[in-house]
Design a protein around this motif. Structure first.
Motif, PDB file in Angstrom:
ATOM      1  N   LEU A   1     -28.946 -13.942 -22.194  1.00  0.00           N
ATOM      2  CA  LEU A   1     -28.242 -12.675 -22.475  1.00  0.00           C
ATOM      3  C   LEU A   1     -29.154 -11.540 -22.028  1.00  0.00           C
ATOM      4  O   LEU A   1     -30.124 -11.190 -22.704  1.00  0.00           O
ATOM      5  CB  LEU A   1     -27.919 -12.533 -23.970  1.00  0.00           C
ATOM      6  CG  LEU A   1     -27.241 -11.214 -24.354  1.00  0.00           C
ATOM      7  CD1 LEU A   1     -25.840 -11.112 -23.767  1.00  0.00           C
ATOM      8  CD2 LEU A   1     -27.186 -11.047 -25.871  1.00  0.00           C
TER       9      LEU A   1
ATOM     10  N   PHE B   1     -25.959 -17.931 -26.648  1.00  0.00           N
ATOM     11  CA  PHE B   1     -25.948 -18.164 -25.200  1.00  0.00           C
ATOM     12  C   PHE B   1     -27.130 -19.037 -24.760  1.00  0.00           C
ATOM     13  O   PHE B   1     -26.979 -19.897 -23.894  1.00  0.00           O
ATOM     14  CB  PHE B   1     -25.899 -16.833 -24.434  1.00  0.00           C
ATOM     15  CG  PHE B   1     -24.531 -16.199 -24.453  1.00  0.00           C
ATOM     16  CD1 PHE B   1     -23.435 -16.867 -23.930  1.00  0.00           C
ATOM     17  CD2 PHE B   1     -24.320 -14.935 -25.003  1.00  0.00           C
ATOM     18  CE1 PHE B   1     -22.161 -16.312 -23.945  1.00  0.00           C
ATOM     19  CE2 PHE B   1     -23.040 -14.367 -25.022  1.00  0.00           C
ATOM     20  CZ  PHE B   1     -21.963 -15.053 -24.497  1.00  0.00           C
TER      21      PHE B   1
ATOM     22  N   LEU C   1     -24.813 -12.001 -18.182  1.00  0.00           N
ATOM     23  CA  LEU C   1     -25.101 -13.386 -18.558  1.00  0.00           C
ATOM     24  C   LEU C   1     -25.624 -14.117 -17.332  1.00  0.00           C
ATOM     25  O   LEU C   1     -24.923 -14.213 -16.329  1.00  0.00           O
ATOM     26  CB  LEU C   1     -23.809 -14.059 -19.064  1.00  0.00           C
ATOM     27  CG  LEU C   1     -23.084 -13.361 -20.225  1.00  0.00           C
ATOM     28  CD1 LEU C   1     -21.713 -14.000 -20.463  1.00  0.00           C
ATOM     29  CD2 LEU C   1     -23.920 -13.427 -21.502  1.00  0.00           C
TER      30      LEU C   1
ATOM     31  N   ASP D   1     -21.014 -13.041 -15.001  1.00  0.00           N
ATOM     32  CA  ASP D   1     -20.462 -11.862 -15.661  1.00  0.00           C
ATOM     33  C   ASP D   1     -19.825 -10.923 -14.648  1.00  0.00           C
ATOM     34  O   ASP D   1     -19.700 -11.259 -13.471  1.00  0.00           O
ATOM     35  CB  ASP D   1     -21.587 -11.137 -16.420  1.00  0.00           C
ATOM     36  CG  ASP D   1     -22.728 -10.799 -15.471  1.00  0.00           C
ATOM     37  OD1 ASP D   1     -22.498 -10.005 -14.538  1.00  0.00           O
ATOM     38  OD2 ASP D   1     -23.850 -11.332 -15.635  1.00  0.00           O
TER      39      ASP D   1
END
Ligand code: UDP
Length: 265
Positions: A183, A176, A214, A224
């Motif tokens: 993250l 990520f 996220l 998210d």
């Protein structure tokens, strides 16, 4: 077993094994396999909040496929075999361990509430927590003492689960970060995979923006399920952004089920 020669089983004739809040499990084409179907349902606060968000299942199927395939490729064992279509994937049948394993890198959500640590605070090190999967009890947090005393997992299995959790966290954090996403935390589930006389612990269920926090590195924008939990709107746009950054969805692909879409093999 050749999983590429899967028989096509019409939806209506499939045996439903289990229906959860966001997914359905069907009997698979071979013994020891299941089909995991991603629904569009979004739930939060133990299903007290519920909404159907068109296209979410398609996005989670693709994002979870991407993550699980890469975990398999780096030698982190998972239940994932391959994606079958827009909403379904073929998985190995495992005995689910009744724990939600949460790994945190940055304070947020229930940790911030419980311990009074401001959301966004970098934690001194990654923290692993266990929650007992039980809707009636609201998934209470438990310690290794509870897990071993009540026989949900053995001490050896807890060691294996923690080692997997750290590998998954390191992989996901790097993945990520490379696409400009922090993250913050994620939840994973594990299962026991029985092969001949052997048993091993593998990563199961899904890993998607439904089960991760996220945040965009630059803007801190949430990409998210907190968009749904906190009524921020724009959930599909955020999940699509994650998929595009991962290189899963091309610019002109539509997750909304607005007609036939070419599924790449
Ligand atoms: N999480 C999840 N399923 C759950 C509970 C939590 O996927 O039933 C994920 C959640 O998306 C977040 C992480 O686990 O990425 C930590 O969640 P937290 O304990 O902060 O709970 P929440 O604030 O979601 O109630």
């Amino acid at each position: 077993m050749d999983f590429n020669k899967t028989r096509y089983i019409p939806m209506s004739r499939r045996r439903r094994i289990y229906e959860g809040k966001a997914k359905v499990l069907y009997e698979g084409p071979e013994p020891g396999t299941l089909i995991q179907h991603f629904k569009d349902d979004a739930t939060a606060f133990n299903a007290k909040k519920h909404q159907v968000i068109e296209g979410k299942g398609v996005l989670n199927n693709r994002i979870s496929e991407y993550i699980f395939q890469h975990l398999n490729d780096i030698g982190v064992p998972t239940h994932f075999i391959r994606r079958l279509n827009m909403r379904e994937q073929l998985i190995r049948e495992v005995e689910i361990i009744p724990l939600e394993v949460v790994v945190r890198n940055v304070a947020a959500g229930s940790l911030s509430q419980r311990l009074g640590i401001e959301e966004g605070t970098q934690l001194p090190r990654s923290i692993i927590e266990f929650y007992y999967k039980n809707d009636q009890l609201n998934d209470p947090m438990v310690s290794e003492e509870h897990i071993t005393a009540f026989g949900w997992a053995t001490p050896q299995e807890i060691d294996d689960i923690m080692a997997l959790a750290i590998r998954v966290n390191d992989f996901l954090s790097g993945l990520f970060l490379g696409i400009g996403i922090r993250l913050v935390d994620f939840k994973m589930e594990c299962g026991r995979l029985f092969e001949s006389d052997m048993m091993r612990i593998v990563v199961a269920d899904e890993i998607s923006p439904d089960s991760c926090r996220l945040w965009d590195v630059k803007s801190n924008e949430k990409l998210d399920k907190d968009r749904f939990r906190r009524d921020l709107g724009g959930l599909i746009e955020a999940y699509t952004d994650v998929a595009k950054r991962l290189g899963i969805m091309t610019e002109n692909e539509r997750p909304m089920g607005a007609g036939p879409v070419l599924v790449k093999g």
